[in-house]
Motif scaffolding. Structure first.
Motif, PDB file in Angstrom:
ATOM      1  N   ILE A  86       7.049   9.103   1.647  1.00 25.88           N
ATOM      2  CA  ILE A  86       6.932   9.322   0.197  1.00 25.88           C
ATOM      3  C   ILE A  86       5.643  10.075  -0.146  1.00 25.88           C
ATOM      4  CG2 ILE A  86       6.716   8.199  -2.069  1.00 25.88           C
ATOM      5  CD1 ILE A  86       8.505   5.999  -1.089  1.00 25.88           C
ATOM      6  N   ARG A  87       4.569   9.735   0.543  1.00 26.17           N
ATOM      7  CA  ARG A  87       3.294  10.387   0.237  1.00 26.17           C
ATOM      8  C   ARG A  87       3.369  11.886   0.487  1.00 26.17           C
ATOM      9  NH1 ARG A  87      -1.015   6.079   2.655  1.00 26.17           N
ATOM     10  NH2 ARG A  87      -2.527   7.704   2.342  1.00 26.17           N
ATOM     11  N   GLN A  88       3.892  12.243   1.654  1.00 24.97           N
ATOM     12  CA  GLN A  88       3.986  13.672   2.007  1.00 24.97           C
ATOM     13  C   GLN A  88       4.893  14.409   1.035  1.00 24.97           C
ATOM     14  OE1 GLN A  88       5.248  13.488   6.123  1.00 24.97           O
ATOM     15  NE2 GLN A  88       3.385  14.522   6.751  1.00 24.97           N
ATOM     16  N   VAL A  89       6.012  13.769   0.692  1.00 29.76           N
ATOM     17  CA  VAL A  89       6.977  14.398  -0.220  1.00 29.76           C
ATOM     18  C   VAL A  89       6.342  14.570  -1.605  1.00 29.76           C
ATOM     19  CG1 VAL A  89       9.192  14.065  -1.416  1.00 29.76           C
ATOM     20  CG2 VAL A  89       9.017  13.559   1.023  1.00 29.76           C
ATOM     21  N   ALA A  90       5.647  13.537  -2.064  1.00 27.01           N
ATOM     22  CA  ALA A  90       5.124  13.533  -3.439  1.00 27.01           C
ATOM     23  C   ALA A  90       3.882  14.402  -3.649  1.00 27.01           C
ATOM     24  CB  ALA A  90       4.817  12.095  -3.862  1.00 27.01           C
ATOM     25  N   LEU A  91       3.060  14.521  -2.623  1.00 30.24           N
ATOM     26  CA  LEU A  91       1.738  15.156  -2.796  1.00 30.24           C
ATOM     27  C   LEU A  91       1.763  16.551  -3.434  1.00 30.24           C
ATOM     28  CD1 LEU A  91      -1.105  14.177  -2.517  1.00 30.24           C
ATOM     29  CD2 LEU A  91      -1.193  15.106  -0.207  1.00 30.24           C
ATOM     30  N   PRO A  92       2.603  17.486  -2.970  1.00 34.38           N
ATOM     31  CA  PRO A  92       2.600  18.812  -3.619  1.00 34.38           C
ATOM     32  C   PRO A  92       2.951  18.732  -5.107  1.00 34.38           C
ATOM     33  CG  PRO A  92       4.021  18.804  -1.658  1.00 34.38           C
ATOM     34  CD  PRO A  92       3.540  17.420  -1.833  1.00 34.38           C
ATOM     35  N   PHE A  93       3.873  17.835  -5.457  1.00 33.39           N
ATOM     36  CA  PHE A  93       4.265  17.660  -6.862  1.00 33.39           C
ATOM     37  C   PHE A  93       3.109  17.065  -7.665  1.00 33.39           C
ATOM     38  CE2 PHE A  93       8.295  17.581  -4.549  1.00 33.39           C
ATOM     39  CZ  PHE A  93       9.049  18.481  -5.288  1.00 33.39           C
ATOM     40  N   MET A  94       2.344  16.160  -7.024  1.00 37.76           N
ATOM     41  CA  MET A  94       1.207  15.533  -7.695  1.00 37.76           C
ATOM     42  C   MET A  94       0.107  16.560  -7.985  1.00 37.76           C
ATOM     43  SD  MET A  94       1.104  11.995  -5.467  1.00 37.76           S
ATOM     44  CE  MET A  94      -0.300  11.228  -6.312  1.00 37.76           C
ATOM     45  N   HIS A  95      -0.143  17.447  -7.010  1.00 35.48           N
ATOM     46  CA  HIS A  95      -1.142  18.511  -7.202  1.00 35.48           C
ATOM     47  C   HIS A  95      -0.741  19.414  -8.366  1.00 35.48           C
ATOM     48  CE1 HIS A  95      -4.113  18.027  -4.065  1.00 35.48           C
ATOM     49  NE2 HIS A  95      -3.144  17.707  -3.209  1.00 35.48           N
ATOM     50  N   LYS A  96       0.537  19.780  -8.384  1.00 39.22           N
ATOM     51  CA  LYS A  96       1.045  20.682  -9.422  1.00 39.22           C
ATOM     52  C   LYS A  96       0.898  20.019 -10.803  1.00 39.22           C
ATOM     53  CE  LYS A  96       5.294  23.276 -10.464  1.00 39.22           C
ATOM     54  NZ  LYS A  96       6.197  22.500 -11.314  1.00 39.22           N
ATOM     55  N   LEU A  97       1.222  18.736 -10.871  1.00 39.70           N
ATOM     56  CA  LEU A  97       1.138  17.996 -12.139  1.00 39.70           C
ATOM     57  C   LEU A  97      -0.318  17.920 -12.618  1.00 39.70           C
ATOM     58  CD1 LEU A  97       2.699  16.326 -14.273  1.00 39.70           C
ATOM     59  CD2 LEU A  97       2.401  14.333 -12.811  1.00 39.70           C
ATOM     60  N   ARG A  98      -1.228  17.612 -11.695  1.00 41.10           N
ATOM     61  CA  ARG A  98      -2.662  17.545 -12.042  1.00 41.10           C
ATOM     62  C   ARG A  98      -3.146  18.907 -12.546  1.00 41.10           C
ATOM     63  NH1 ARG A  98      -6.968  17.654  -8.329  1.00 41.10           N
ATOM     64  NH2 ARG A  98      -5.877  19.509  -7.554  1.00 41.10           N
ATOM     65  N   ASP A  99      -2.743  19.984 -11.847  1.00 47.34           N
ATOM     66  CA  ASP A  99      -3.196  21.321 -12.235  1.00 47.34           C
ATOM     67  C   ASP A  99      -2.664  21.714 -13.618  1.00 47.34           C
ATOM     68  OD1 ASP A  99      -4.501  21.386  -9.850  1.00 47.34           O
ATOM     69  OD2 ASP A  99      -3.057  22.697  -8.842  1.00 47.34           O
ATOM     70  N   GLU A 100      -1.415  21.313 -13.897  1.00 46.70           N
ATOM     71  CA  GLU A 100      -0.813  21.672 -15.188  1.00 46.70           C
ATOM     72  C   GLU A 100      -1.371  20.836 -16.336  1.00 46.70           C
ATOM     73  OE1 GLU A 100       3.454  21.440 -15.067  1.00 46.70           O
ATOM     74  OE2 GLU A 100       3.589  22.957 -13.496  1.00 46.70           O
ATOM     75  N   MET A 101      -1.592  19.543 -16.086  1.00 45.61           N
ATOM     76  CA  MET A 101      -1.949  18.633 -17.182  1.00 45.61           C
ATOM     77  C   MET A 101      -3.432  18.257 -17.209  1.00 45.61           C
ATOM     78  SD  MET A 101       1.042  18.653 -18.420  1.00 45.61           S
ATOM     79  CE  MET A 101       1.059  17.482 -19.766  1.00 45.61           C
ATOM     80  N   GLY A 102      -4.129  18.491 -16.105  1.00 44.64           N
ATOM     81  CA  GLY A 102      -5.559  18.175 -16.067  1.00 44.64           C
ATOM     82  C   GLY A 102      -5.888  16.691 -16.026  1.00 44.64           C
ATOM     83  N   GLU A 103      -4.901  15.867 -15.690  1.00 37.09           N
ATOM     84  CA  GLU A 103      -5.126  14.420 -15.613  1.00 37.09           C
ATOM     85  C   GLU A 103      -5.012  13.950 -14.165  1.00 37.09           C
ATOM     86  OE1 GLU A 103      -5.499  12.197 -18.752  1.00 37.09           O
ATOM     87  OE2 GLU A 103      -6.269  14.226 -18.988  1.00 37.09           O
ATOM     88  N   ALA A 104      -5.623  12.813 -13.857  1.00 37.51           N
ATOM     89  CA  ALA A 104      -5.498  12.239 -12.512  1.00 37.51           C
ATOM     90  C   ALA A 104      -4.055  11.758 -12.314  1.00 37.51           C
ATOM     91  CB  ALA A 104      -6.457  11.072 -12.351  1.00 37.51           C
ATOM     92  N   VAL A 105      -3.535  11.921 -11.098  1.00 36.81           N
ATOM     93  CA  VAL A 105      -2.148  11.533 -10.815  1.00 36.81           C
ATOM     94  C   VAL A 105      -2.146  10.518  -9.675  1.00 36.81           C
ATOM     95  CG1 VAL A 105       0.151  12.370 -10.145  1.00 36.81           C
ATOM     96  CG2 VAL A 105      -1.337  13.807 -11.562  1.00 36.81           C
ATOM     97  N   ASN A 106      -1.401   9.428  -9.863  1.00 39.18           N
ATOM     98  CA  ASN A 106      -1.359   8.350  -8.871  1.00 39.18           C
ATOM     99  C   ASN A 106       0.058   8.085  -8.375  1.00 39.18           C
ATOM    100  OD1 ASN A 106      -4.205   7.378  -9.328  1.00 39.18           O
ATOM    101  ND2 ASN A 106      -3.375   7.067 -11.369  1.00 39.18           N
ATOM    102  N   LEU A 107       0.148   7.657  -7.120  1.00 40.29           N
ATOM    103  CA  LEU A 107       1.417   7.233  -6.536  1.00 40.29           C
ATOM    104  C   LEU A 107       1.250   5.770  -6.150  1.00 40.29           C
ATOM    105  CD1 LEU A 107       4.233   8.258  -5.457  1.00 40.29           C
ATOM    106  CD2 LEU A 107       3.089   8.612  -3.256  1.00 40.29           C
ATOM    107  N   ILE A 108       2.174   4.937  -6.624  1.00 39.12           N
ATOM    108  CA  ILE A 108       2.022   3.489  -6.485  1.00 39.12           C
ATOM    109  C   ILE A 108       3.275   2.871  -5.890  1.00 39.12           C
ATOM    110  CG2 ILE A 108       1.434   1.364  -7.770  1.00 39.12           C
ATOM    111  CD1 ILE A 108       1.248   4.489  -9.705  1.00 39.12           C
ATOM    112  N   VAL A 109       3.109   1.939  -4.959  1.00 40.75           N
ATOM    113  CA  VAL A 109       4.265   1.192  -4.447  1.00 40.75           C
ATOM    114  C   VAL A 109       4.010  -0.304  -4.622  1.00 40.75           C
ATOM    115  CG1 VAL A 109       4.973   2.943  -2.766  1.00 40.75           C
ATOM    116  CG2 VAL A 109       3.391   1.135  -2.060  1.00 40.75           C
ATOM    117  N   ARG A 110       5.078  -1.064  -4.528  1.00 44.36           N
ATOM    118  CA  ARG A 110       4.957  -2.510  -4.678  1.00 44.36           C
ATOM    119  C   ARG A 110       4.712  -3.164  -3.317  1.00 44.36           C
ATOM    120  NH1 ARG A 110       9.980  -6.489  -5.683  1.00 44.36           N
ATOM    121  NH2 ARG A 110       8.840  -8.438  -5.468  1.00 44.36           N
ATOM    122  N   GLU A 111       3.828  -4.124  -3.319  1.00 48.68           N
ATOM    123  CA  GLU A 111       3.617  -4.939  -2.126  1.00 48.68           C
ATOM    124  C   GLU A 111       3.536  -6.381  -2.594  1.00 48.68           C
ATOM    125  OE1 GLU A 111       0.039  -4.758   0.650  1.00 48.68           O
ATOM    126  OE2 GLU A 111       1.301  -3.126   1.402  1.00 48.68           O
TER     127      GLU A 111
END
Length: 252
Positions: free
Chosen positions: A80-105
């Motif tokens: 999930i991390r590898q898949v999500a990371l490029p999308f997270m970078h793009k979102l941060r660059d577009e919106m200027g906000e910090a982006v987090n990926l969270i899972v349940r434990e």
């Protein structure tokens, strides 16, 4: 198109019939596919020899066990991390906000990836940090999309402690917020884990349609004023959806 390619295309057409049907006779395949009978027979024979189709005792065919193995391999190898990371970078660059990926434990949410904002402000969130499932949009989106009985059991058994000035400590209020998140497909929080901070989060689905992670944008409360929310909500939902599709989720 070369002859070999045509064979592969036809084989694929036959295998795709099993998306919708568990078991089919040769005649069923001919009728549904509109591929000539002799061609279907020939294809099915080779698919059976390769273990891609299995013939039951009553003469009906189903997908071979190799697909279970392959499917499991694909699912296991999707990080999930590898898949999500490029999308997270793009979102941060577009919106200027910090982006987090969270899972349940267990009864907690854990931050497994983060893309920081380039602004001088740094939030409490960091990779490896945990928070209770009831507090903050990031964690609560996971609670909202857990199986209902499990979520209810968690709420009933958990003492809702105040972490910051906006933490939800009333169970009835928490239930209402969860219902809204389920209905709208996102969650918003203000000063729940840290004062003057806010977050908006959306669920990420896997190939089985289960919520396996949450995606959130977090920043200063002023950036998340009600009039500024619509584009943030639209973007977080859109990005979570794109990641879900990469994980094999089918948007039905």
């Amino acid at each position: 198109m070369m002859g070999g390619n045509k064979t592969v295309v036809k084989s694929l057409e036959i295998l795709k019939l099993f998306y919708e049907h568990d078991r089919l006779t040769l005649q069923d395949m001919v009728e549904i596919s509109n591929i000539p009978k002799t061609s279907v027979y020939r294809q099915v024979k080779s698919l059976e020899e390769m273990g891609l189709l299995t013939r039951d005792i009553d003469g009906k065919y189903r997908l071979g066990l190799i697909f279970i193995k392959l499917g499991q391999l694909v699912a296991d190898r999707l990080d999930i991390r590898q898949v999500a990371l490029p999308f997270m970078h793009k979102l941060r660059d577009e919106m200027g906000e910090a982006v987090n990926l969270i899972v349940r434990e267990g009864n907690e949410a854990i931050y497994i990836e983060k893309v920081d904002t380039k602004k001088p402000v740094r939030l409490y969130t960091r990779v490896g940090r945990r928070s209770p499932l009831y507090a903050g949009a990031c964690s609560r989106i996971l609670l909202a999309f857990m199986p209902p009985e499990e979520a209810e059991q968690y709420i009933a058994q958990t003492e809702l402690k105040a972490i910051a000035s906006g933490t939800i400590t009333d169970k009835e209020r928490l239930r209402q917020v969860i219902v809204e998140s389920q209905k709208n497909g996102y969650s918003v929080s203000y000063s729940e884990l840290e004062d003057h901070s806010a977050a908006v989060a959306a669920p990420i689905y896997n190939h089985k349609g289960e919520v396996v992670a949450g995606l959130s944008m977090a920043g200063l409360e002023a950036h998340y004023a009600p009039d500024k929310l619509p584009p943030l909500i639209k973007k977080i939902k859109q990005t979570a959806r794109e990641i879900s599709l990469q994980l094999g989720w089918r948007d039905e």
